[in-house]
Enzyme design. Structure first.
Site, PDB file in Angstrom:
ATOM      1  N   GLU A 168      21.215 -50.978  21.485  1.00 19.91           N
ATOM      2  CA  GLU A 168      20.821 -51.576  20.204  1.00 19.91           C
ATOM      3  C   GLU A 168      21.229 -53.038  20.080  1.00 19.91           C
ATOM      4  O   GLU A 168      20.473 -53.872  19.582  1.00 19.91           O
ATOM      5  CB  GLU A 168      21.427 -50.800  19.020  1.00 19.91           C
ATOM      6  CG  GLU A 168      20.764 -49.468  18.728  1.00 19.91           C
ATOM      7  CD  GLU A 168      21.314 -48.324  19.573  1.00 19.91           C
ATOM      8  OE1 GLU A 168      22.145 -48.587  20.449  1.00 19.91           O
ATOM      9  OE2 GLU A 168      20.905 -47.177  19.342  1.00 19.91           O
ATOM     10  N   HIS A 212      25.243 -39.680  11.434  1.00 19.05           N
ATOM     11  CA  HIS A 212      23.774 -39.641  11.480  1.00 19.05           C
ATOM     12  C   HIS A 212      23.183 -39.479  10.081  1.00 19.05           C
ATOM     13  O   HIS A 212      22.070 -39.009   9.924  1.00 19.05           O
ATOM     14  CB  HIS A 212      23.278 -38.480  12.356  1.00 19.05           C
ATOM     15  CG  HIS A 212      23.461 -38.705  13.823  1.00 19.05           C
ATOM     16  ND1 HIS A 212      24.689 -38.852  14.406  1.00 19.05           N
ATOM     17  CD2 HIS A 212      22.559 -38.807  14.843  1.00 19.05           C
ATOM     18  CE1 HIS A 212      24.544 -39.026  15.710  1.00 19.05           C
ATOM     19  NE2 HIS A 212      23.259 -39.007  16.001  1.00 19.05           N
TER      20      HIS A 212
END
Lengths: 319, 325
Positions: free
Chosen positions: B60, B129
């Site tokens: 990322e 998450h």
């Protein structure tokens, strides 16, 4: 004189200009004429100029916190660069960026960076754009040995190799990440071998040798242009100055500094030009005089340039 | 009018823009054959090929940076962050690079970039998450942060985000993806929209965004039946925040409830609350109420997750308390 000789004298002049600019900047900050901090590249001039000489005008360069030399070599106007140090409105960033954040996209100089390793993915993204647009350009990414252990180094080199992007990772290894010697920050100081683990060529060369820098970069840039993908080049060099303003250089000896000064890039380039009858000692003196004058004019220009108007503070946060 | 889901609307917006404009491309993890973790980009690889649907390694910090680099060269990249929690790995590139380049380098530097991030709890995915981290980016001048709550807005705002010349964090919510609405996807370009009044009412103002607006709409419906008329405002663009219609509404109702699925401290709800206090103090006749997540990580266990997350029942209760009824 032929055009090749002219080009060598031009490049030597640019190296001298970088040296004079950096020594002047160092003095301005040390004496408090200019506030803040600065990172100079005295001693690393052959890398900046050798690389720029190997690139085309339409190639792009990303730089780091020690980037004045890279910018000057790519054609930066030292008056506007100096004015940026002063925080003045005529600076490249109108005083908003300071020493580390200047850019001139029309010259392909895409800016310095205040975050070590921050520019690595930016350069690869520019190369991705060249590839998508089927342009035969390269992105040259200047990094230092301090950036070797940032995550962006690992991540980006992998993706650049994976997608065969036309990007060159150009590492100036000046032996110290601020004060930390490379051997205290790296399990393996043979950096060029890292490239192989990503699937790209890696080479280590003498960064104080203008010709070695120029010719090596030219070779790998050619490969990148033709779709062969990225390369990693380590330039072994040394910064004669401290890391930044106020660095007493307690982490290294004066003997070590002197030994590197003896193999400094400027005296080697001068010796080559004189030995090969391209330039005389008298020419050299003239060039140095002209360079000093140019830098002094940049200082004068910066002193008279106004500070940015406070009313502009909120302008341009969004495009 | 056709039934379209929230995720289909986002896909349609990306597809329409990519068809029209070769500068637009999508990159992210598992967005190719897999179609993205939530299926948003399903089928796009076959349509546009691997050069424009770029399936990335798990990096990322660098593929976001590469998108910034490409944007500076004239591209309009869209990056999918699989779970918003993973945006933590790319914060340097967003906060220190993308957000500042235009301000520092001026007109020569534009960074038209969309970061799509799937946020929010409600699926029992646990602490790393399920987060909504949008407030971090609202704290960063130079970034825009948007959070559509309806299918129509998901389509219009994705197109607007792609054609915005700034880096835009586009918050998607996992619980919104499957929601279908009968709607018209309006062709053409528009600018990122500010807050909108979804329902007019004179008794109480509710301000919310993203999935919480879905819950607030349900709550408003229940309250309607109980005789309480809600003035319901969906923020849509969280940053820069235009509080104009919130002020107008509060000056009329005198009561404000803010519903935000975010940790309580230093977030969107605190910001709105503060602006109302500064600019409409004389008009409010009850303390501003906030329904948020508590300052606690999101648990995986359904019972603990549910206990942390505001819902329509909690909204109805809060409105009753606010009304003194």
């Amino acid at each position: 004189m032929n055009s090749k000789s002219d080009k060598l004298i031009d490049d030597y002049t640019t190296m001298l200009l970088i040296r004079c600019f950096e020594e002047t900047v160092d003095e301005l900050f040390t004496t408090g004429v200019v506030a803040g901090t600065v990172h100079t590249c005295v001693g690393q001039e052959a890398v900046a100029v050798g690389v720029a000489s190997a690139l085309q005008k339409t190639d792009v360069v990303t730089s780091n916190h020690r980037g004045h030399g890279h910018f000057i070599a790519k054609g930066g106007d030292i008056r506007r660069m100096m004015a940026e140090m002063f925080g003045k409105v005529d600076g490249y960033s109108g005083g908003r960026g300071g020493s580390q954040l200047m850019a001139d996209y029309s010259l392909g100089f895409m800016g310095g960076n205040g975050i070590v390793g921050g520019s690595i993915p930016l350069a690869a993204g520019m190369a991705l754009r060249f590839k998508q647009q089927k342009k035969f350009n390269v992105a040259a990414c200047f990094i230092g040995d301090g950036s070797f252990n940032q995550g962006t180094f690992h991540e980006t080199l992998n993706m650049a190799a994976l997608w065969k992007l036309p990007v060159l990772f150009l590492c100036e290894n000046n032996l110290y990440a601020m004060s930390t010697p490379v051997a205290e920050g790296n399990g393996n100081t043979d950096f060029a071998v890292r490239a192989a683990s990503y699937g790209m060529p890696g080479v280590s060369i003498d960064g104080n040798d203008y010709f070695a820098v120029r010719d090596t970069v030219r070779g790998y840039a050619g490969l990148a242009r033709s779709g062969e993908g990225p390369a990693f080049i380590e330039f072994k060099t040394y910064r004669f100055s401290g890391h930044s303003r106020g660095d007493q250089r307690l982490y290294r000896t004066r003997e070590e500094e002197n030994s590197w000064k003896r193999k400094g890039p400027l005296r080697r380039m001068k010796k080559y030009l004189v030995d090969n009858d391209i330039m005389t000692d008298a020419d050299d003196r003239e060039i140095k005089k002209a360079v000093r004058k140019k830098v002094q004019e940049a200082v004068k220009f910066s002193k008279t340039s106004p500070y940015p108007d406070k009313g502009t503070l909120l302008e341009g946060v969004y495009a | 009018m056709t039934m379209t889901s929230y995720s289909e609307a986002i896909r349609q917006a990306m597809t329409d823009c990519m068809k029209q404009d070769p500068d637009v491309f999508l990159m992210g993890e598992d967005i190719g054959v897999y179609g993205g973790a939530f299926g948003v980009s399903r089928g796009m690889l076959a349509q546009f090929g691997p050069e424009r649907i770029i399936n990335t390694p798990l990096s990322e910090g660098s593929f976001v940076g590469m998108a910034v680099g490409a944007a500076l060269m004239g591209a309009r990249p869209i990056v999918e962050i699989m779970f918003m929690d993973f945006i933590t790995l790319a914060v340097d590139q967003l906060v220190n690079q993308a957000a500042k380049l235009h301000y520092v380098y001026g007109k020569q530097a534009r960074c038209p970039l969309v970061i799509r991030a799937a946020g929010g709890a409600g699926r029992n995915y646990g602490p790393t998450h399920s987060q909504n981290l949008e407030a971090w980016f609202c704290h960063t001048p130079g970034l825009k942060v948007v959070a559509p709550s309806s299918v129509e807005d998901a389509y219009t705002m994705m197109k607007a985000a792609i054609y915005d010349d700034n880096p835009v964090i586009f918050l998607e919510h996992k619980l919104l993806y499957p929601i279908k609405e009968d709607c018209i996807l309006v062709p053409g370009k528009s600018k990122l929209p500010g807050p909108v009044r979804l329902q007019q009412g004179g008794d109480v103002t509710i301000v919310s965004y993203s999935y919480m607006t879905f819950e607030a709409r349900m709550a408003a419906h229940i309250l309607q039946k109980q005789g309480i008329a809600v003035d319901l405002i969906d923020l849509r663009t969280l940053h820069p925040l235009d509080e104009t219609i919130i002020l107008e509404s509060v000056k009329n109702t005198g009561k404000l409830l803010i519903v935000a699925e975010e940790p309580r401290s230093c977030g969107i709800s605190a910001e709105i609350s503060s602006r109302i206090f500064e600019q409409a103090y004389d008009y409010i006749d009850a303390p501003v109420r906030r329904l948020t997540m508590p300052d606690v990580p999101v648990s995986a266990s359904p019972s603990l997750e549910k206990a942390a997350m505001p819902d329509r029942a909690a909204i109805v209760r809060a409105v009753h308390e606010l009304m003194g009824s």
